[in-house]
Scaffold this motif. Sequence first.
Motif, short mmCIF file in Angstrom:
data_model
loop_
_atom_site.label_atom_id
_atom_site.label_comp_id
_atom_site.label_asym_id
_atom_site.label_seq_id
_atom_site.Cartn_x
_atom_site.Cartn_y
_atom_site.Cartn_z
N ARG A 49 0.81 -1.20 0.00
CA ARG A 49 0.00 0.00 0.00
C ARG A 49 0.85 1.27 0.00
N TYR A 78 -6.54 -2.95 -4.99
CA TYR A 78 -6.61 -3.35 -3.59
C TYR A 78 -5.25 -3.12 -2.94
N TRP A 120 -10.47 3.71 -6.23
CA TRP A 120 -11.81 3.42 -5.73
C TRP A 120 -12.58 4.71 -5.43
N ASP A 143 -12.68 -10.18 -1.28
CA ASP A 143 -12.17 -9.47 -0.11
C ASP A 143 -12.70 -10.22 1.12
N GLY A 156 -15.00 1.60 5.59
CA GLY A 156 -14.16 0.50 6.07
C GLY A 156 -14.63 -0.03 7.41
N THR A 163 -7.37 5.97 8.43
CA THR A 163 -8.38 5.27 7.66
C THR A 163 -8.05 3.78 7.69
N SER A 164 -9.04 2.94 7.41
CA SER A 164 -8.80 1.51 7.46
C SER A 164 -7.75 1.06 6.45
N SER A 165 -7.64 1.77 5.32
CA SER A 165 -6.65 1.38 4.31
C SER A 165 -5.22 1.71 4.74
N ASP A 166 -5.07 2.61 5.71
CA ASP A 166 -3.73 2.95 6.20
C ASP A 166 -3.28 2.07 7.37
N ASP A 210 -7.91 -7.48 8.56
CA ASP A 210 -7.60 -7.10 7.18
C ASP A 210 -7.83 -8.28 6.25
N SER A 263 -2.77 -8.38 2.56
CA SER A 263 -1.69 -8.01 3.48
C SER A 263 -0.75 -9.16 3.77
#
Length: 439
Positions: free
Chosen positions: A2, A40, A72, A149, A203, A257-260, A275, A279
């Motif tokens: 990411r 993703y 996204w 996912d 998220g 954020t959930s993506s971080d 996750d 990952s």
Amino acid sequence: MRRTALLAAAAALLALAGCAKAGGTGSDPDVTLEFWYMPYGGPIQDRAVVQETEEFHKLHPGITINPVRIQWSDALTRLSTATTSGEGPDVTVLGTTWVGGFSALGALRPYTEAQIAEVGGKDVFATAAWSASHRLGSDEITALPWLTDVRALFYRKDVLAQAGIDPATAFTDWNAFEQTLKTIKAGNGTVWPLAIGNENNFGIIHNVAPFIWGAGGNLLDTSGAKSLLDQPAAVDGVEYYQRLVHQYDDPAAMKLTSSDVPEAFANGTGAITIDNSQSVGDYLADPDRPGLKNGWGTAPMPAGKEGRFGFFGGSGLAILKAAKHPDAAFEWVKFLTGEESQRRYSVSSGLWPARTAAIAGTRLESDPAYAAFRTMIAAGRMYPSIPAWIVVESIIAKDLADLWHAPDALTRAQVEEILQRTTKDIDDALQDPAQTGIN
């Protein structure tokens, strides 16, 4: 992976892939298909996409794939514009929660029975994944499953060992999970028990839904026409989750954020996080970061009183109604959903294939780090594929923000009051069955 610093290299890869073009065979004219996909991860996924375009071109030298990476955050608006203007990709990735809306708008070309048979039929895909291949209540298949996912817990082995916790029993059910968090916090170490991001509410919905289901609740009724979030079981699940977050989440993680969060976890924030399987590939590729170097593992989501459940999302492949080359587009979709491509792509990217048999003989089947995801595939549950789901999800995200941003854990009565408001807002929105949230 990411890390955004690497995205420039990914863009260069995609430019090369888009420019590569070989001649067709026979008298058939050359065809170039535009393919939109949403990331993703970073360069790992981009390289995997490029690899598939090259493998496909070997089999179909008259068809060139031009892959276009769409964030996204921009995808919904760009797809909406493409479908109304008639100018857009031939094939696009669609998030599973968008299928109902775009199908209701008539923006997608339904797959024929013969085409579905050509890809192997619905039984070759995970059952939950197939549920997002069409609008709820419709027989028209508009998005063939591609990626999944599926989520599980990640934990630091060193933190659990220091606290005297056995990973085999630490996450079995809600009671064990809460005791694990309590024990880690009581150890007065430097690592907080949880790493959960609170800054992007979409998220968060994916994280809290398994606890609603585990308590015996649901978000909507089976027809998708009424909210059930104000029912006692749903309140139980939300109250449990928000209490754990407020008591055990790392304050630094709360601001993310959930993506971080996955990268923060790898760098030492929190002992446990939630996750997807992407990952695993990220962590295996770069294992020397502070939160990983002393060992990490995965575990299935803890079971509630009604069983173990997990959020099951991902994406499907859709051919737009305005596609210029629908036959060639189907050949590309058939290739991507085929077992060989699914296996190769998933191993390269770490993303879980929608085609069940595609994990056979791969590290997804044998590596212990993926074992929790193999368990969660059977426990996964999709959101209902209704036209208005985008609207429903937006309401949940807005209303439940009060839970995550409260200064402390709320009482059950306070949680119930918020969910009653959310239910009313959802039910009001669902009065208009044509509402899709797609502008």
